[in-house]
Design a protein around this motif. Structure first.
Motif, PDB file in Angstrom:
ATOM      1  N   SER A  82       0.821  -1.207   0.000  1.00  0.00           N
ATOM      2  CA  SER A  82       0.000   0.000   0.000  1.00  0.00           C
ATOM      3  C   SER A  82       0.857   1.260   0.000  1.00  0.00           C
ATOM      4  O   SER A  82       0.430   2.307  -0.471  1.00  0.00           O
ATOM      5  CB  SER A  82      -0.939   0.003   1.212  1.00  0.00           C
ATOM      6  OG  SER A  82      -0.207   0.156   2.412  1.00  0.00           O
TER       7      SER A  82
ATOM      8  N   ASN B 101       1.279   2.512  -3.568  1.00  0.00           N
ATOM      9  CA  ASN B 101       0.098   2.921  -4.316  1.00  0.00           C
ATOM     10  C   ASN B 101      -0.273   4.363  -3.978  1.00  0.00           C
ATOM     11  O   ASN B 101      -0.049   4.816  -2.857  1.00  0.00           O
ATOM     12  CB  ASN B 101      -1.091   2.008  -3.987  1.00  0.00           C
ATOM     13  CG  ASN B 101      -0.859   0.587  -4.459  1.00  0.00           C
ATOM     14  OD1 ASN B 101      -0.197   0.369  -5.467  1.00  0.00           O
ATOM     15  ND2 ASN B 101      -1.397  -0.373  -3.718  1.00  0.00           N
TER      16      ASN B 101
ATOM     17  N   TYR C 118      -2.202   7.705 -14.087  1.00  0.00           N
ATOM     18  CA  TYR C 118      -3.085   8.033 -12.955  1.00  0.00           C
ATOM     19  C   TYR C 118      -4.274   8.849 -13.439  1.00  0.00           C
ATOM     20  O   TYR C 118      -4.134   9.736 -14.291  1.00  0.00           O
ATOM     21  CB  TYR C 118      -2.324   8.815 -11.880  1.00  0.00           C
ATOM     22  CG  TYR C 118      -3.154   9.063 -10.626  1.00  0.00           C
ATOM     23  CD1 TYR C 118      -3.318   8.060  -9.676  1.00  0.00           C
ATOM     24  CD2 TYR C 118      -3.782  10.284 -10.407  1.00  0.00           C
ATOM     25  CE1 TYR C 118      -4.089   8.269  -8.539  1.00  0.00           C
ATOM     26  CE2 TYR C 118      -4.559  10.504  -9.276  1.00  0.00           C
ATOM     27  CZ  TYR C 118      -4.706   9.490  -8.349  1.00  0.00           C
ATOM     28  OH  TYR C 118      -5.477   9.703  -7.230  1.00  0.00           O
TER      29      TYR C 118
END
Length: 203
Positions: free
Chosen positions: A87, A90, A136
């Motif tokens: 995580s 990310n 993104y």
């Protein structure tokens, strides 16, 4: 006027307040059963957390939905080391306002500033973030403007990039600034309890 309507709904909501760990924690219960919990810095009155909870169709209490604040601590203690490590790479999206602006931070975005495009979508009443390398994409609304029924203005939007974090700012309209000031006056009238961790009613 919409701003007055939202402020009036806050005034008429059932409120409880608790002073804890340098934060003023306020819990609102609205006539329709919705709950809102806010946390303010005791000294600066800066909004640190805002979250909502609504009942399901069967009347059960739902989970708290975070609107403002850092989501990282929520449930992080239940993750294994491998999940935490994953995580951390990310993108992490969070909102953390300042006194003058609504502000969002998207961590773990390593690309240079000229890769990002941040703009207002008037039709969908949201802000869109995208990259030219198509790595993104993010679309999000500003609930405060929806509650006050105010238009989105591209001229109030800006962004910066530093330390792998994209920082998006939207200058608060005058109407929002006035409403927030009036709310702080209203909250001073609410009787505030002093308690320890077990006494907080907003968790």
């Amino acid at each position: 006027m919409a701003v007055t309507g939202w402020l009036e709904s806050l005034r008429t909501a059932q409120k409880t307040a608790l002073l804890q760990d340098g934060r003023r924690k306020v819990h609102y219960l609205f006539p329709d059963g919705k709950e809102m919990a806010e946390e303010y810095d005791e000294k600066t009155s800066e909004l640190l957390v805002r979250k909502w909870r609504v009942k399901s169709a069967l009347g059960a209490m739902g989970q708290w939905q975070l609107e403002v604040g850092d989501p990282a601590p929520l449930g992080a203690g239940n993750l294994g080391p491998e999940l935490i490590k994953e995580s951390n790479t990310n993108p992490i999206f969070m909102r953390k306002d300042t006194k003058m602006s609504f502000q969002w931070r998207i961590r773990n975005l390593p690309y240079p500033k000229d890769v990002y495009s941040v703009c207002v979508d008037q039709k969908e009443r949201c802000i869109i973030v995208r990259t030219t390398n198509k790595k993104y994409y993010k679309k999000f609304s500003i609930p405060d403007l929806d509650r006050h029924q105010l238009p989105l203005d591209d001229a109030l939007l800006s962004f910066a990039h530093a330390n792998c974090t994209l920082i998006i700012s939207y200058q608060k309209p005058k109407e929002v600034m006035v409403a927030e000031s009036e709310l702080q006056k209203e909250l001073k009238k609410v009787k505030t309890a002093h308690g320890n961790d077990g006494d907080c009613k907003t968790q």
